[in-house]
Design a protein around this motif. Structure first.
Motif, PDB file in Angstrom:
ATOM      1  N   UNK A  49     -65.255  35.813  24.423  1.00 25.28           N
ATOM      2  CA  UNK A  49     -66.267  36.079  23.400  1.00 25.28           C
ATOM      3  C   UNK A  49     -67.418  36.901  23.973  1.00 25.28           C
ATOM      4  N   UNK A  50     -67.105  38.148  24.327  1.00 23.77           N
ATOM      5  CA  UNK A  50     -68.118  39.005  24.943  1.00 23.77           C
ATOM      6  C   UNK A  50     -69.286  39.279  24.008  1.00 23.77           C
ATOM      7  N   UNK A  51     -69.028  39.378  22.700  1.00 22.47           N
ATOM      8  CA  UNK A  51     -70.117  39.618  21.751  1.00 22.47           C
ATOM      9  C   UNK A  51     -70.997  38.387  21.576  1.00 22.47           C
ATOM     10  N   UNK A  52     -70.518  37.249  22.009  1.00 28.91           N
ATOM     11  CA  UNK A  52     -71.306  36.018  21.924  1.00 28.91           C
ATOM     12  C   UNK A  52     -71.850  35.619  23.291  1.00 28.91           C
ATOM     13  N   UNK A  53     -71.910  36.585  24.210  1.00 31.75           N
ATOM     14  CA  UNK A  53     -72.367  36.282  25.565  1.00 31.75           C
ATOM     15  C   UNK A  53     -73.799  35.769  25.574  1.00 31.75           C
ATOM     16  N   UNK A  54     -74.600  36.173  24.561  1.00 31.84           N
ATOM     17  CA  UNK A  54     -75.989  35.700  24.494  1.00 31.84           C
ATOM     18  C   UNK A  54     -76.052  34.183  24.360  1.00 31.84           C
ATOM     19  N   UNK A  55     -75.028  33.565  23.734  1.00 32.84           N
ATOM     20  CA  UNK A  55     -74.989  32.104  23.618  1.00 32.84           C
ATOM     21  C   UNK A  55     -74.798  31.454  24.988  1.00 32.84           C
ATOM     22  N   UNK A  56     -73.967  32.086  25.822  1.00 35.80           N
ATOM     23  CA  UNK A  56     -73.729  31.543  27.151  1.00 35.80           C
ATOM     24  C   UNK A  56     -74.933  31.784  28.061  1.00 35.80           C
ATOM     25  N   UNK A  57     -75.626  32.915  27.862  1.00 34.87           N
ATOM     26  CA  UNK A  57     -76.870  33.139  28.621  1.00 34.87           C
ATOM     27  C   UNK A  57     -77.919  32.099  28.248  1.00 34.87           C
ATOM     28  N   UNK A  58     -77.979  31.778  26.962  1.00 37.65           N
ATOM     29  CA  UNK A  58     -78.911  30.750  26.492  1.00 37.65           C
ATOM     30  C   UNK A  58     -78.572  29.403  27.129  1.00 37.65           C
ATOM     31  N   UNK A  59     -77.266  29.087  27.216  1.00 40.50           N
ATOM     32  CA  UNK A  59     -76.830  27.822  27.826  1.00 40.50           C
ATOM     33  C   UNK A  59     -77.162  27.787  29.309  1.00 40.50           C
ATOM     34  N   UNK A  60     -76.877  28.890  30.016  1.00 41.65           N
ATOM     35  CA  UNK A  60     -77.122  28.945  31.460  1.00 41.65           C
ATOM     36  C   UNK A  60     -78.598  28.770  31.796  1.00 41.65           C
ATOM     37  N   UNK A  61     -79.448  29.444  31.037  1.00 38.15           N
ATOM     38  CA  UNK A  61     -80.883  29.465  31.360  1.00 38.15           C
ATOM     39  C   UNK A  61     -81.660  28.349  30.687  1.00 38.15           C
ATOM     40  N   UNK A  62     -81.093  27.761  29.632  1.00 35.37           N
ATOM     41  CA  UNK A  62     -81.813  26.769  28.815  1.00 35.37           C
ATOM     42  C   UNK A  62     -83.109  27.363  28.263  1.00 35.37           C
ATOM     43  N   UNK A  63     -83.087  28.671  27.968  1.00 35.66           N
ATOM     44  CA  UNK A  63     -84.230  29.367  27.410  1.00 35.66           C
ATOM     45  C   UNK A  63     -83.808  30.098  26.135  1.00 35.66           C
ATOM     46  N   UNK A  64     -84.789  30.371  25.277  1.00 36.59           N
ATOM     47  CA  UNK A  64     -84.533  31.125  24.052  1.00 36.59           C
ATOM     48  C   UNK A  64     -83.992  32.507  24.420  1.00 36.59           C
ATOM     49  N   UNK A  65     -82.947  32.948  23.705  1.00 29.33           N
ATOM     50  CA  UNK A  65     -82.334  34.249  23.976  1.00 29.33           C
ATOM     51  C   UNK A  65     -82.334  35.079  22.693  1.00 29.33           C
ATOM     52  N   UNK A  66     -82.784  36.323  22.802  1.00 27.87           N
ATOM     53  CA  UNK A  66     -82.835  37.234  21.653  1.00 27.87           C
ATOM     54  C   UNK A  66     -81.812  38.342  21.842  1.00 27.87           C
ATOM     55  N   UNK A  67     -81.119  38.716  20.777  1.00 28.02           N
ATOM     56  CA  UNK A  67     -80.149  39.807  20.878  1.00 28.02           C
ATOM     57  C   UNK A  67     -79.910  40.424  19.510  1.00 28.02           C
ATOM     58  N   UNK A  68     -79.219  41.560  19.527  1.00 30.32           N
ATOM     59  CA  UNK A  68     -78.843  42.237  18.284  1.00 30.32           C
ATOM     60  C   UNK A  68     -77.376  42.630  18.384  1.00 30.32           C
TER      61      UNK A  68
END
Length: 526
Positions: free
Chosen positions: A412-431
Motif C-alpha cells: 500500500x504505497x499510496x497509504x504510506x502516510x498511515x505507516x509513517x503516522x504509526x511509526x512516529x506517533x505524530x500527526x501526518x499530512x499528505x495529499x
C-alpha cells in the motif's frame, strides 16, 4: 523526539510544495541555532539512563515471573512468594514484607481470597516491598530481583513440557492480537491448545471442552440475576451445548465454581448427583461415567466472568481422570483466554469511543469528506499491519468492518502516510491525487500508536478555523477516553465512575467516557 517523530514534525512544518533549497536553508538554520546547555544535556542523559533502567528491570521481572511460573499457569501462589521473600534482609525484610502484603490486599481486596498473583500484581508487590526500606528504593528493588532470581533458579528447572505449553498459551494471545474484534479465532486457539496438551501430556484420553460467559438474565430473572451462555466448545459437543444457557436454578457445579472463585473437580460424575448433562446421546444419567472439571475465568480485577469446562464423558475407558499438572495447565489456559478476551474487549471499547467521537464531530464539520479508523495489528519491528475497522462517508454514515481489511506497508504505497503516522506517533499530512488527508494517531499508555483516524478533507488544504478547533477538541477527548479505557484494563483495581450513567449499567458503555471528558473540560472552562 525520536528520529521518526523529528522527521515527521519537520515534514509537517515545511509542507509539500517547498523547494530543496529552502529545506537546506532550514536544516542549516536548525543546526546553527539549536543549542543545549550542559544542564540540559545532563538531564537528558539521566532521563535516557532512567528509561533504560526501568525497561531492563521490567524485562528482568517478566523473565523472573516466567521462570517461577514453571507450570505455565499464568499466576503465582501468593503464600509461596511470601515464603521465599521472608528470608530477604532478615527481620527488616519480614517487617517490610508484612506491610507490603497488607497494602497489596487493601488495594486488591479479592487477592487475599484468590491467593494468586498475576504478573502485574507480582511487580506491584515487589515495588511495595522495596518502598518500605529506608535505603535507595531503586537499589533495593534491584537487590530484591537478584535475590529472587537466585532463589527461583535453585527451586525450578525449566522443562520441555512447560516450554511447549507456554508456546500454546502464547498462540491464544496472538489470535487475539491478529483478529480485529473477532472472538472466533481466540476460541479456536483455546480448543487447539487443550487438544495439543492432551495429545502430548494427557495420555491421549478423549476430552470435551467448552467456554461459557456470564450474562445478565433479562428474560427470566426469577431463575437468577445472571446466566451462563455457552459460546464455544469442541466439535463433538456443538450440537448439544453451543449457544445453550445454564441458569442458577438448574443442576450443575458451574455456579458453585463461580461463587467460590476456584476450580471444582469431580473425578467420578456417576457418584456426584448434581451434574447437568447436555447430551441426550449418552446412556441414562446413572450410567454416565467420566471426570468433570470446571474452572472459573477471572478478569484483571479477580472478578469471575465465565467458566472453562472439561470432561471425559466421551472417553471409552471410563476411568480417565485429570492429573494435577493438567489442571494447573488448564488454569494457565484460563489466564491466557482472559487476557485475550479482554484485549478484544479493550479494542471494542476503543472503537466505541471512536464511533461516539465521530457522531459528535460530523454535525460540526461539514468540510470533512470521510474518516477511516484503523487499529494497529502487532508484528515484529516494522512488519505490523493496519486493520481498517470503520469507514465513514461525508454524511456521517458508518460502515463497521466485522472482517477488517488488512493493510501491509509493502502492498500500500499510496497509504504510506498511515505507516509513517504509526511509526512516529505524530500527526501526518499528505495529499493523494489532490485529496488532502490528516492522519492522527491514537496513543496507548506508552505513547505507541494504537489506532489511526484517517481524515479526508477533499481539495481543501486545511479546515475552516472553527471546524479545525472542533476537530482538535474531538481528538483530545477521544484520546483521553481511550487512555482511561487502557488504564482500566491494565490496572487490577476497580475503575472510578464520574457520571451517573457509568454507574447504572453493568456493561458500561464506553462512549459515555467521551462525553464525560467533554463535560469535565466544559466545567473547567466555566
Amino acid at each position: 523526539l525520536t528520529l521518526p517523530q523529528f522527521v515527521q514534525v519537520m515534514d509537517n512544518f515545511v509542507g509539500e510544495d517547498i523547494s530543496l533549497h529552502t529545506v537546506k536553508r532550514l536544516s542549516a538554520f536548525i543546526k546553527r541555532e539549536y543549542k543545549q546547555t550542559q544542564e540540559e544535556k545532563i538531564k537528558q542523559r539521566e532521563k535516557v539512563h532512567r528509561m533504560s533502567h526501568v525497561a531492563q528491570r521490567k524485562h528482568l521481572l517478566e523473565a523472573l515471573f516466567e521462570k517461577w511460573d514453571s507450570k505455565a499457569c499464568g499466576s503465582l501462589d501468593l503464600e509461596e512468594v511470601i515464603a521465599v521473600l521472608s528470608t530477604f534482609k532478615g527481620h527488616k525484610g519480614k517487617e517490610a514484607l508484612m506491610k507490603a502484603k497488607e497494602e497489596l490486599c487493601s488495594r486488591y481486596p479479592k487477592l487475599s481470597k484468590v491467593g494468586k498473583l498475576s504478573p502485574k500484581a507480582f511487580q506491584i508487590f515487589l515495588e511495595l516491598i522495596a518502598s518500605k526500606f529506608t535505603d535507595n528504593e531503586d537499589e533495593t528493588m534491584d537487590n530484591l530481583v537478584s535475590f529472587l532470581t537466585t532463589s527461583v533458579e535453585q527451586r525450578h528447572i525449566k522443562s520441555l513440557q512447560s516450554s511447549a505449553r507456554r508456546k500454546w498459551l502464547q498462540d491464544i494471545q496472538k489470535a487475539a492480537e491478529t483478529s480485529g474484534t473477532n472472538m472466533e479465532p481466540v476460541y479456536k486457539a483455546v480448543i487447539k491448545a487443550l487438544y495439543q496438551d492432551m495429545e502430548a501430556h494427557g495420555g491421549n484420553k478423549t476430552i470435551s471442552a467448552y467456554i461459557a460467559l456470564l450474562e445478565e438474565n433479562q428474560l427470566s430473572p426469577e431463575q437468577g440475576q445472571v446466566l451462563l451462555r455457552y459460546v464455544a466448545c469442541t466439535a463433538d459437543n456443538a450440537p448439544y451445548i453451543l449457544n445453550r444457557v445454564l441458569h442458577r436454578d438448574m443442576k450443575g457445579i458451574s455456579f458453585a465454581a463461580i461463587d467460590q472463585g476456584k476450580p471444582i473437580y469431580v473425578p467420578r460424575v456417576q457418584h456426584h448427583g448434581n451434574i447437568h448433562f447436555w447430551s441426550s446421546d449418552h446412556h441414562e444419567e446413572e450410567e454416565k461415567k467420566g471426570s468433570l472439571l470446571v474452572l472459573p475465568l477471572h478478569d484483571a480485577h479477580w472478578r469471575v466472568f465465565g467458566i472453562l469446562g472439561l470432561d471425559t464423558l466421551w472417553d471409552q475407558s471410563h476411568t480417565s481422570i485429570f492429573l494435577t499438572h493438567e489442571i494447573t495447565f488448564y488454569e494457565g489456559v484460563c489466564h491466557a483466554f482472559s487476557k485475550a478476551y479482554h484485549h478484544i474487549c479493550m479494542r471494542e471499547n476503543v472503537l466505541q469511543v471512536a464511533v461516539t467521537a465521530l457522531d459528535w464531530l460530523y454535525p460540526r464539520t461539514p468540510s470533512i469528506h470521510a474518516v477511516t479508523i484503523y487499529l494497529v495489528e502487532p508484528g515484529t519491528d516494522k512488519n505490523y499491519a493496519l486493520c481498517k475497522m470503520i469507514t465513514t462517508d461525508n454524511t456521517g454514515q458508518k460502515e463497521i468492518h466485522r472482517s477488517p481489511v488488512v493493510l501491509l506497508r509493502e502492498e500500500n504505497l499510496l497509504r504510506d502516510y498511515l505507516f509513517k503516522c504509526t511509526d512516529s506517533s505524530e500527526v501526518t499530512l499528505t495529499s493523494i491525487y489532490g485529496e488532502h488527508h490528516i492522519a492522527v494517531p491514537l496513543h496507548d499508555l506508552s505513547r505507541q500508536t494504537l489506532g489511526i483516524f484517517d481524515i479526508s478533507i477533499g481539495e481543501h488544504k486545511k479546515l475552516p478555523p472553527q471546524e479545525q478547533k472542533d476537530l482538535q477538541k474531538m481528538l483530545k477527548m477521544a484520546q483521553a477516553a481511550c487512555s482511561e479505557i487502557l488504564q482500566r484494563f491494565l490496572e487490577e483495581r476497580e475503575p472510578t465512575q464520574v457520571l451517573e450513567a457509568e454507574r447504572v449499567t453493568n456493561v458500561r458503555h464506553s462512549g459515555i467516557l467521551f462525553h464525560r471528558f467533554m463535560l469535565q473540560e466544559l466545567r473547567e472552562c466555566v
